[in-house]
Design an enzyme around this catalytic site. Structure first.
Site, PDB file in Angstrom:
ATOM      1  N   LYS B  76       0.852  -1.190   0.000  1.00 37.85           N
ATOM      2  CA  LYS B  76       0.000   0.000   0.000  1.00 37.85           C
ATOM      3  C   LYS B  76       0.889   1.242   0.000  1.00 37.85           C
ATOM      4  O   LYS B  76       1.911   1.273   0.706  1.00 37.85           O
ATOM      5  CB  LYS B  76      -0.918  -0.015   1.231  1.00 37.85           C
ATOM      6  CG  LYS B  76      -1.935   1.133   1.265  1.00 37.85           C
ATOM      7  CD  LYS B  76      -2.908   0.988   2.431  1.00 37.85           C
ATOM      8  CE  LYS B  76      -3.915   2.141   2.466  1.00 37.85           C
ATOM      9  NZ  LYS B  76      -4.904   2.005   3.553  1.00 37.85           N
ATOM     10  N   SER B 151      -9.933   2.322   2.658  1.00 38.20           N
ATOM     11  CA  SER B 151      -8.981   3.050   1.838  1.00 38.20           C
ATOM     12  C   SER B 151      -7.979   2.151   1.106  1.00 38.20           C
ATOM     13  O   SER B 151      -7.356   2.604   0.149  1.00 38.20           O
ATOM     14  CB  SER B 151      -8.199   4.024   2.709  1.00 38.20           C
ATOM     15  OG  SER B 151      -7.393   3.325   3.630  1.00 38.20           O
ATOM     16  N   SER B 175     -10.397   0.017   6.840  1.00 40.57           N
ATOM     17  CA  SER B 175      -9.737   0.177   5.543  1.00 40.57           C
ATOM     18  C   SER B 175      -9.083  -1.076   4.966  1.00 40.57           C
ATOM     19  O   SER B 175      -8.704  -1.076   3.795  1.00 40.57           O
ATOM     20  CB  SER B 175      -8.700   1.294   5.620  1.00 40.57           C
ATOM     21  OG  SER B 175      -9.324   2.548   5.503  1.00 40.57           O
TER      22      SER B 175
END
Lengths: 480, 489, 95
Positions: B76, B151, B175
């Site tokens: 990420k 997210s 997330s």
């Protein structure tokens, strides 16, 4: 109307740690810009603070030194504001729960007959990080930011508004300056900014118990400036009020060139620091055990040492006070008397000749060319009658000039005093024979003549005769 | 091969049936082909990636390999990686090249895993749809017109489209779990403090936690062995003994007490999601689990509490982005104040600004007690709900998200309805508990698309091994987790 | 608790984010909605409840006072918007 000034101090002391409060970057002063700005000092994205054990220890030491409460649990909070020398956009400080709580310090104000003692209450002391520095003139219209200092540990020491004159404020600041160096938590270097005072000043009609609106004089880094700034500020506030004006709360800077204070432009807008507990740090726990460990490492504090000097050595209060004015002076004195020389003599020498010489040469006591043991050996020669006080002064001068140790100087300069009874008797006889008139005068009741005869005998011995012995023998011979 | 698990691929690498370079190249080729549309990756650096693969092959050849050596993992873009552009989905960091490695990056490097690239995400992890990224929306591989969740939407889409073997994510209010649910994969948020936050760009420090996103619980257990562990650079990192998260995978579930919180099945839960979740629970009964009814009475309060605490912390955490030392600085500005205000106005997107403003407001003078302090107090009530619940059950199950993936743009203009996406996940972050989402089946969209539904499993503190055991047992008797979206061949 | 555009401007200034009047109005609508959501908290009696900031009852770990960082100025300043002579440049700081 008669006015009274009310003063409180906030002092930022840089703690003497090797590394920053929340990172392993060096705190050394004077390096090239930003060479000691690590990822944490720069507040790069993703970095986190980890608290320096030594900084906590310094805070505990200070708490112990001012008899303060040391919090079993204290909390770090974020003080949010934007400034280029504050890389995270917040300063990690302590807000609601500081590490050190209420304490107090006794100060001496003034000298001579007007001297008095006063207790100043400490509100709190908390750990926080220092900001970086803005350097001006790097480029037109620009400032340069150096973050080497960002993250240096500070202990902010806050007093109650207990001081009532510039003299009291300066006496407190000096005393605090001595104390933090005494306990070894701060190097006290004011030029380098290791010890900086913010002074809150307000005035009120004498007798009123309501505080006036205060103005804060920021960042004073000399006692002289502090004195001047407070005096100017006090006068300015009184004049403003007497002219029918009002005081607005403000942060002001002192300009040493003009001797005036002026409000800072950047701080005009009301600050809203949005304090909240720093979620990156956990509560700081300090146990009884932690405190006890620090206690064992604490040096004897000035107040305790002063009392001991009075009790153990029979020194006068004033002398004990002077000898404990700084850790270095006290250490020097203790090292001198530790060699079993007479403490009162040692006290006189340290506060007299040594101090005068240091002043004249603009030296610190740690730089004294005469070591405590060297001074002690000189004092012992006075004690055992080898030299007179006058001769001792000559020996001291020579020692200061690096001409050798006490014994060799006494020897080479031939300063040994004559204590041989027979030799002194011979001199006294000669003097009596040569000064028959004086002897007559003495016998006729003129006491003064006796002193004159002693003087003659000392002169005849070229100052080397032991004056006590001369006295004694003369008395005997004159049948006095 | 693309549907093989980390464990299977690892075995092939160990047996020299394939090299890490070959495997990595295969994924890079897929990324070349599919990423232009799906947009799961923000930054690729093939040279660096292949160099790591070569290195891994050398480790394998030298017999120095461990379970993760040579496996391509997507990271990420919230994790700072040295030499890699690290954007956090923001224009603010569009040109930011990481000058150091996050703890998680170091950990994957040290076991010889290959960093395949940096995945897309909601800007500064603020969002539940991946629509707030400065680098564009991410498509949900199951229905390209829908969002992947957020997210960690890029990581979820990358795993779902088989653009990587597994990925990392971070979870502040859901997330990891919500995008895992929406994209049909397994995702786990560990107990707060198990994974280091060092080098993870902070959103809400007291809630943020990184974790694995993979195809199966078995793969997540392997990744957990890498991700977790004490880090002295993070003061909130817990100093615990290292665990082997694979140790309990094959334990029987007989007697496992599964709590169903009634609040998680109340109004607000989509009927299609409810059906799938109930079927999954029925499957657990067959596996020997005992179902108990429980209550988490303060569930609804978790949203207001979260939307005080997270923005408050974020408003402060994001103050460092001031255009002085790194990041975006406005091209034109007047004085210092103007430089700050313009740089930050330009560098941050609308949702990030909104949250900074909320956070600034709730912390501002006079409001602290009413908002921040109050929220911290209710936070404790929420944690106590779980404490009470775990007296009656071993683990808690329910839906991960109230709905399946929604259409891109559907909620983009309505923050409040977007925030409700996290209603079942946020409380877990507030309590600091571990939470996991695993694929539990599919709902059908009106136009006949299969839309994944996630089952959330919440464990007590440090009970990740038991949660993975529960998930793995389910994945032994179901095949939801190995189903692939169409059109990614 | 109701916000107006002036409040938005004040908060935005505190947060150092430039907002135009139009943006302030648009933001106001959204923020009002979010604050309405937050307001639900006020119905809860929290008297005597200790605020929770970490899920575990842990205290701060301390670091030894040992220098671990070296000078990496060149690397760190390679990503800076403006530097000169090792300093980060900003518009003049006024005291």
């Amino acid at each position: 109307m008669e006015w009274e000034v009310v003063i409180g101090l906030e002092t930022h002391t840089q703690l003497q740690t090797k590394t920053k409060i929340f990172s392993g970057a060096s705190t050394e002063f004077g390096s090239e810009p930003n060479t000691q700005a690590c990822v944490v000092s720069l507040a790069l994205p993703g970095v986190l603070p980890v608290l320096n054990r030594e900084a906590v220890k310094c805070a505990i030491k200070f708490g112990l030194a001012v008899n303060a409460e040391i919090a079993a649990r204290s909390v770090f909070a974020r003080k949010n504001y934007f400034y280029p020398d504050l890389p995270k956009g917040y300063q990690i400080s302590q807000y609601e729960l500081p590490v050190v709580g209420k304490g107090s310090m006794k100060i001496q104000v003034g000298t001579g007959d007007k001297a008095y003692e006063k207790v100043i209450n400490i509100t709190r002391a908390h750990l926080e990080e220092d900001a970086g520095k803005s350097v001006h003139g790097a480029q037109e219209g620009m400032s340069g930011i150096d973050l080497n200092r960002a993250g240096t540990p500070l202990l902010e020491i806050v007093t109650e508004p207990d001081m009532r004159s510039a003299a009291e404020a300066v006496a407190y600041a000096k005393k605090l300056h001595d104390l933090v160096q005494w306990i070894g938590i701060c190097d006290g270097n004011m030029q380098e900014g290791s010890f900086r005072c913010d002074v809150n000043v307000s005035v009120r009609p004498k007798g009123s118990d309501k505080l006036g609106t205060r103005r804060e004089i920021k960042n004073l880094n000399s006692f002289k400036f502090m004195q001047q700034a407070i005096e100017y500020e006090t006068q300015w506030q009184i004049e403003t009020l007497e002219d029918g004006g009002t005081i607005q709360q403000a942060t002001v800077l002192f300009n040493p060139d003009s001797g005036e204070t002026r409000a800072m432009r950047s701080k005009e807008e009301a600050n809203d620091y949005r304090y909240f507990p720093d979620p990156d740090l956990l509560p700081l726990a300090i146990s009884e055990n932690d405190i006890n460990t620090v206690k064992t490492e604490m040096p004897e504090l000035p107040e305790a040492m002063k009392a001991r000097f009075e009790a153990q050595y029979g020194l006068a209060h004033y002398d004990a006070n002077a000898l404990t004015s700084s850790r270095a002076t006290a250490d020097y004195f203790v090292a001198t008397v530790d060699t079993d020389c007479d403490a009162k003599l040692a006290a006189n020498w340290v506060m007299g000749s040594v101090s005068a010489k240091l002043n004249a040469d603009d030296k610190e006591i740690s730089e004294s060319p005469i070591s405590p043991s060297a001074l002690a050996s000189l004092i012992k020669r006075i004690q055992d009658g080898t030299i007179s006080n006058n001769a001792a002064k000559q020996v001291f001068e020579a020692m200061w000039a690096g001409e050798g140790d006490a014994d060799s100087i006494i020897e080479s300069k031939g300063l040994k005093q004559v204590s041989d009874t027979g030799a002194i008797e011979a001199i006294v006889d000669e003097v009596l024979a040569a000064n028959a008139a004086m002897v007559e005068e003495f016998k006729a009741g003129k006491e003064k003549a006796f002193n004159a005869l002693v003087g003659q005998a000392m002169k005849a011995s070229k100052g080397k005769a032991n004056p006590a012995q001369v006295n004694e023998i003369l008395k005997k011979k004159l049948g006095a | 091969m693309i549907n093989k698990s980390l464990k299977q691929l690892g075995a092939m690498l160990q047996a020299k049936e394939i090299s890490s370079v070959e495997l990595t190249q295969e994924y890079l080729n897929r990324i070349d082909r599919l990423n232009p549309e799906i947009n799961a990756f923000i930054t690729l650096d093939k040279d660096k990636t292949l160099a790591q693969a070569k290195n891994a092959d050398a480790m394998l050849a030298a017999g120095k390999a461990s379970a993760m050596t040579g496996l391509p993992i997507a990271q990420k873009d919230i994790f700072v990686a040295k030499g890699w552009r690290t954007t956090c989905g923001s224009k603010m960091l569009e040109t930011f090249i990481g000058p150091y490695d996050a703890d998680i990056i170091e950990r994957f490097d040290s076991v010889g895993a290959v960093n395949l690239g940096k995945t897309n995400m909601d800007e500064f992890a603020m969002g539940s749809s991946n629509e707030t990224s400065y680098f564009g929306k991410v498509q949900n591989p199951w229905d390209r017109s829908r969002v992947p969740g957020g997210s960690s939407g890029g990581s979820a889409a990358a795993v779902a489209a088989r653009l990587c073997a597994a990925a990392t994510g971070t979870d502040t209010g859901g997330s990891i779990r919500q995008p895992a649910s929406l994209c049909g994969l397994s995702g786990l948020k560990p107990t707060y403090g198990l994974a280091s936050r060092f080098g993870m760009i902070a959103f809400a420090s007291s809630l943020d936690q990184s974790g694995p996103m993979a195809k199966s619980c078995e793969d997540m257990a392997l990744m957990m062995n890498v991700i977790t562990g004490f880090d002295k650079r993070d003061s909130t990192s817990l100093n615990r003994e290292k665990e082997d998260y694979t140790r309990d995978l094959n334990k029987p579930l007989a007697g496992l007490k599964v709590g169903l919180p009634k609040e998680y099945f109340a109004e607000g839960l989509g009927a299609d999601v409810a059906t799938v979740v109930q079927e999954a629970i029925a499957e657990y009964k067959k596996l020997g689990a005992e179902i108990v009814d429980i209550s988490l009475p303060n569930t609804m309060l978790s949203i207001p509490v979260y939307y005080v605490l997270a923005p408050a912390e974020a408003s402060s955490n994001l103050s460092r982005f001031d255009g002085v030392r790194y990041g975006h600085r406005a091209k034109e500005y007047g004085d210092l104040m103007d430089m700050y205000c313009k740089s930050r106005a330009e560098g941050f997107g609308a949702e990030v600004k909104r949250r900074i403003l909320i956070g600034t407001y709730v912390l501002s003078a006079g409001y602290y007690d009413a908002y921040y302090l109050k929220a911290q107090q209710i936070r404790r009530l929420i944690a106590q709900d779980f404490e009470n619940a775990f007296k009656k059950c071993d683990i808690i199950m329910g839906p991960t998200a109230p709905s399946t993936a929604f259409k891109a743009g559907e909620k983009a203009d309505d923050p409040v309805s977007m925030y409700l996406q996290d209603i079942y996940t946020i409380a877990v972050n507030l309590a600091g508990l571990p939470g996991m989402s695993i694929p539990a089946g599919f709902a059908q969209s009106a136009d006949g698309k299969k839309l994944p539904v996630g089952l959330q499993i919440i464990g007590n503190y440090f009970d990740e091994a038991r949660m993975l055991n529960a998930g793995h047992a389910y994945q032994q008797v179901t095949d939801w987790h190995i189903q692939m979206p169409e059109g990614i061949e | 608790m109701s916000l107006n555009s002036a409040d938005i401007k004040r908060i935005a200034h505190l947060a150092r984010i430039e907002v135009s009047d139009a943006e302030a109005d648009a933001t106001l609508t959204k923020l009002t909605g979010i604050l309405g959501l937050i307001e639900q908290m006020q119905a809860v009696d929290t008297t005597g409840i200790v605020p929770m900031s970490h899920s575990q009852d842990v205290t701060q770990r301390l670091r030894d006072d040992v220098v671990t960082e070296t000078n990496q100025r060149e690397l760190f300043q390679s990503i800076a918007p403006a530097v000169e002579d090792g300093l980060y440049l900003v518009p003049k700081v006024i005291e």
